[in-house]
Design an enzyme around this catalytic site. Sequence first.
Site, PDB file in Angstrom:
ATOM      1  N   ARG A  50       0.718  -1.306   0.133  1.00 36.49           N
ATOM      2  CA  ARG A  50       0.228   0.182  -0.115  1.00 36.49           C
ATOM      3  C   ARG A  50       1.044   0.915  -0.076  1.00 36.49           C
ATOM      4  O   ARG A  50       1.483   1.422   0.744  1.00 36.49           O
ATOM      5  CB  ARG A  50      -1.409  -0.200   1.255  1.00 36.49           C
ATOM      6  N   ASP A  52       0.576   5.309   1.026  1.00 35.88           N
ATOM      7  CA  ASP A  52      -0.436   5.976   1.789  1.00 35.88           C
ATOM      8  C   ASP A  52      -0.876   7.460   1.136  1.00 35.88           C
ATOM      9  O   ASP A  52      -0.833   7.797   0.699  1.00 35.88           O
ATOM     10  CB  ASP A  52       0.451   6.934   2.787  1.00 35.88           C
ATOM     11  N   TYR A 110      12.170   3.975  -3.691  1.00 33.94           N
ATOM     12  CA  TYR A 110      11.322   5.069  -3.177  1.00 33.94           C
ATOM     13  C   TYR A 110      12.307   6.706  -3.627  1.00 33.94           C
ATOM     14  O   TYR A 110      13.476   7.063  -3.808  1.00 33.94           O
ATOM     15  CB  TYR A 110      11.106   5.207  -2.059  1.00 33.94           C
ATOM     16  N   ARG A 195       8.810   8.785   4.314  1.00 29.24           N
ATOM     17  CA  ARG A 195       8.732  10.089   4.801  1.00 29.24           C
ATOM     18  C   ARG A 195       8.779  10.732   6.478  1.00 29.24           C
ATOM     19  O   ARG A 195       9.817  11.437   6.790  1.00 29.24           O
ATOM     20  CB  ARG A 195       6.705  10.045   5.294  1.00 29.24           C
TER      21      ARG A 195
END
Length: 249
Positions: A50, A52, A110, A195
């Site tokens: 998943r 966010d 990422y 993050r």
Amino acid sequence: MPQYKISIEFEGTRYSGWQKQPNSNTVEEEIESGLSRILPQPVDVIGQGRTDSGVHAEEQVAHFYHSDELDPDKVLYALLGVLPHDIAVWNMQEVADDFHARFDATARRYRYQIIRRPAPLLRSFSEMVLDDLDLDAMHHCAQKIKGTHNFDSFTKPDNENPDSVCNVVHSSFAEDEYLLCYHIEANRFVRHMVRRLVGTMIEVGKGKRKVENFVDMIEKPSKQKNGHGAAAQGLILEKVKYEKSQKNS
């Protein structure tokens, strides 16, 4: 039944993340709705993981079964007409029936984008930081992230991922004029990990935290240490890697 792997790009601004959830608009739900309209039969899409709310993807990977053989080119073309403008399925291929988008993935990569001046064309996909930053300190922190660590200091309790140990194979900053990008690749990630890593490194760069404090969070992990989260809009899933052969024999 034939099984198909799809690659998806999306802008996450309008969505409550990838995974379906009650009373929320999600990317997974839009993909399933689009496929069900053109096939037509209910389709259950299984993603590699998943993302966010507000996070973007250049290549989110998922798979689904269908009762009949499909022409990938025709399906991709049809999806152009039914998916919203901020979601695109750009690749589709038939794969072995034991392929699993989540469990067969060996690494995820990422990118987090930080703009150092007002930049309207990048604003929706970056966090703007106008403060002076100690980039040497941030580079030092990024190097400490590499390796196998428990990232409890940079996540939150999550019943789906109770174990916070991840093997990070790449972690670095790259600067190009006013754009500062953080790149990270690991076998897995836990919730909010990237993050919170980036947000905490930005605080180090601003002088609000010391490098030693960041290193302590890596070497002595604890959920009570509470890494600072960067804005979701700057995070982009770049790539999901697989080693297992994906083609049907």
